[in-house]
Scaffold this motif. Structure first.
Motif, PDB file in Angstrom:
ATOM      1  N   ARG A 170     -16.070   2.781   3.090  1.00  0.00           N
ATOM      2  CA  ARG A 170     -16.112   4.230   3.257  1.00  0.00           C
ATOM      3  C   ARG A 170     -15.274   4.966   2.211  1.00  0.00           C
ATOM      4  NH1 ARG A 170     -16.395   7.054   8.284  1.00  0.00           N
ATOM      5  NH2 ARG A 170     -15.290   9.033   8.269  1.00  0.00           N
ATOM      6  N   TYR A 171     -14.107   4.406   1.896  1.00  0.00           N
ATOM      7  CA  TYR A 171     -13.166   5.136   1.036  1.00  0.00           C
ATOM      8  C   TYR A 171     -13.238   4.758  -0.446  1.00  0.00           C
ATOM      9  CZ  TYR A 171     -10.844   7.364   4.987  1.00  0.00           C
ATOM     10  OH  TYR A 171     -10.569   8.137   6.081  1.00  0.00           O
ATOM     11  N   ARG A 224      -5.167   9.098  -1.039  1.00  0.00           N
ATOM     12  CA  ARG A 224      -5.439   8.734   0.345  1.00  0.00           C
ATOM     13  C   ARG A 224      -6.522   7.651   0.414  1.00  0.00           C
ATOM     14  NH1 ARG A 224      -8.250  10.706   4.833  1.00  0.00           N
ATOM     15  NH2 ARG A 224      -6.936  10.869   6.688  1.00  0.00           N
ATOM     16  N   SER A 232      -5.091   4.279  -1.053  1.00  0.00           N
ATOM     17  CA  SER A 232      -4.046   3.614  -0.283  1.00  0.00           C
ATOM     18  C   SER A 232      -4.549   3.136   1.079  1.00  0.00           C
ATOM     19  CB  SER A 232      -2.794   4.488  -0.169  1.00  0.00           C
ATOM     20  OG  SER A 232      -3.085   5.724   0.408  1.00  0.00           O
ATOM     21  N   ILE A 233      -5.492   3.857   1.689  1.00  0.00           N
ATOM     22  CA  ILE A 233      -6.041   3.384   2.966  1.00  0.00           C
ATOM     23  C   ILE A 233      -6.913   2.139   2.739  1.00  0.00           C
ATOM     24  CG2 ILE A 233      -7.641   3.889   4.865  1.00  0.00           C
ATOM     25  CD1 ILE A 233      -6.593   6.742   4.910  1.00  0.00           C
ATOM     26  N   ASN A 275     -14.006   0.654   6.653  1.00  0.00           N
ATOM     27  CA  ASN A 275     -13.154   1.679   6.032  1.00  0.00           C
ATOM     28  C   ASN A 275     -13.009   1.444   4.529  1.00  0.00           C
ATOM     29  OD1 ASN A 275     -12.578   3.325   8.189  1.00  0.00           O
ATOM     30  ND2 ASN A 275     -10.542   2.462   8.596  1.00  0.00           N
ATOM     31  N   LYS A 305       0.925   4.092  -2.891  1.00  0.00           N
ATOM     32  CA  LYS A 305       0.796   5.526  -2.634  1.00  0.00           C
ATOM     33  C   LYS A 305       1.878   6.307  -3.386  1.00  0.00           C
ATOM     34  CE  LYS A 305       0.483   9.125   0.704  1.00  0.00           C
ATOM     35  NZ  LYS A 305       0.121   9.595   2.006  1.00  0.00           N
ATOM     36  N   TYR A 309      -4.656  -0.721   2.117  1.00  0.00           N
ATOM     37  CA  TYR A 309      -3.937  -1.107   3.334  1.00  0.00           C
ATOM     38  C   TYR A 309      -4.813  -1.984   4.232  1.00  0.00           C
ATOM     39  CZ  TYR A 309      -1.241  -0.513   7.676  1.00  0.00           C
ATOM     40  OH  TYR A 309      -0.519  -0.719   8.815  1.00  0.00           O
ATOM     41  N   GLU A 310      -6.070  -1.588   4.402  1.00  0.00           N
ATOM     42  CA  GLU A 310      -6.971  -2.386   5.235  1.00  0.00           C
ATOM     43  C   GLU A 310      -7.124  -3.801   4.654  1.00  0.00           C
ATOM     44  OE1 GLU A 310      -8.005  -1.774   8.087  1.00  0.00           O
ATOM     45  OE2 GLU A 310      -8.535   0.323   8.408  1.00  0.00           O
ATOM     46  N   SER A 367       0.823  -1.217   0.000  1.00  0.00           N
ATOM     47  CA  SER A 367       0.000   0.000   0.000  1.00  0.00           C
ATOM     48  C   SER A 367       0.851   1.259   0.000  1.00  0.00           C
ATOM     49  CB  SER A 367      -0.913   0.018   1.228  1.00  0.00           C
ATOM     50  OG  SER A 367      -1.598  -1.197   1.338  1.00  0.00           O
ATOM     51  N   VAL A 368       1.925   1.229   0.773  1.00  0.00           N
ATOM     52  CA  VAL A 368       2.820   2.393   0.815  1.00  0.00           C
ATOM     53  C   VAL A 368       3.465   2.596  -0.560  1.00  0.00           C
ATOM     54  CG1 VAL A 368       4.923   3.328   1.840  1.00  0.00           C
ATOM     55  CG2 VAL A 368       3.208   2.271   3.304  1.00  0.00           C
TER      56      VAL A 368
END
Ligand SMILES: Nc1ncnc2c1ncn2[C@@H]1O[C@H](COP(=O)(O)OP(=O)(O)O)[C@@H](O)[C@H]1O
Ligand SMILES: [Mg+2]
Lengths: 108, 142
Positions: B117-118, B41, B44-45, B114, B27, B48-49, B23-24
């Motif tokens: 959500r994203y 954002r 990548s979030i 999340n 990004k 990551y999850e 994920s990093v």
């Protein structure tokens, strides 16, 4: 206020300060990483007692301005170097999360 | 969705301390492509999850990110235990993570919420004993 200015004015210690010019636009307090990613805003100073390597990844992804370890918590081994390398400002506060936030409140 | 670019990652299920590397890296790649910070954002979030879930719950897996003109697609595949009740797993606060994981700040049961959500769409295909495939999409408004 920039992160460097915060360090100078709020009696914080910098464990890593690779991006001191970053502007702080808000504050988020929390230790559960998914909550931080769900609720913290980009540019927030993130106050936590979590000190492991995953904190660096979360700070990167959530794009926080800095991480402040409260309650005198020290970063786990290798985390300060990792933060430096990843461009994450990592600050240390001897005060509680609440008192650290109050100081930020006065300064922001 | 005409594909412009794609990134592939093997997600190691054994090394929790390194979880999140894909994920990093995504990004960084998206930044180079000049996408908006908010889009980066979100992508990548969400990724990551999903990546953390593959490490914690499925022993690792494979991640792919496809960048097209109109959207970014994140595809996560694992051969873990699968999710028996997806609706329940989607509930905020529901988690089967062990205490060791919780002590590191994960396992709040907010990962799948999340991801929803994203992203603009989240599709979970899972078969118990076979594995899980998750496709997330973030639309690009340009
Ligand atoms: N890739 C996966 N493979 C198997 N189970 C999963 C996977 N992803 C999520 N789950 C299940 O869904 C639950 C909720 O996931 P999530 O919302 O991310 O919370 P958490 O990871 O904090 O437990 C997990 O506790 C787990 O039981
Ligand atoms: Mg999770």
């Amino acid at each position: 206020m920039t992160v460097s200015e915060l360090v100078a004015r709020a009696d914080l210690k910098a464990a890593a300060l690779p991006d001191g010019e970053r502007e702080i636009t808000g504050v988020y307090i929390g230790d559960l990483l998914s909550w931080v990613m769900g609720r913290a805003a980009s540019g927030d100073a993130w106050i936590t007692i979590m000190s492991n390597r995953n904190v660096a990844a979360v700070a990167t992804l959530a794009d926080t301005a800095c991480v402040i370890l409260a309650e005198g918590v020290q970063p786990d081994e290798g985390v300060a170097a990792l933060a430096e390398q990843k461009g994450i400002n990592l600050l240390l506060s001897g005060a509680s999360a609440y008192d650290t936030a109050l100081r930020l409140r006065d300064l922001l | 969705m005409s594909e412009v670019l794609s990134f592939h990652f093997d997600v190691d299920g054994n090394d929790f301390t390194c979880a999140g590397q894909a994920s990093v890296q995504v990004k960084k790649n998206l930044r180079r492509l000049g996408l908006s910070p908010e889009t980066i954002r979100r992508v990548s979030i969400a990724m990551y999850e999903g990546e953390i879930n593959m490490v914690i719950h499925a022993g690792g897996g494979h991640a792919e990110v496809r960048v097209a003109q109109d959207a970014i697609e994140i595809i996560l595949e694992d051969k873990g235990p699968g999710i028996a009740d997806i609706e329940k797993a989607m509930q905020a606060g529901y988690s089967t993570a062990p205490d060791t994981i919780r002590s590191l700040g994960f396992g709040a049961g907010m990962g799948l919420p999340n991801m929803k959500r994203y992203t603009d769409s989240l599709d979970i295909q899972s078969t118990v004993g076979v594995g899980t495939r998750i496709v997330m999409r973030v639309n690009l408004d340009n």
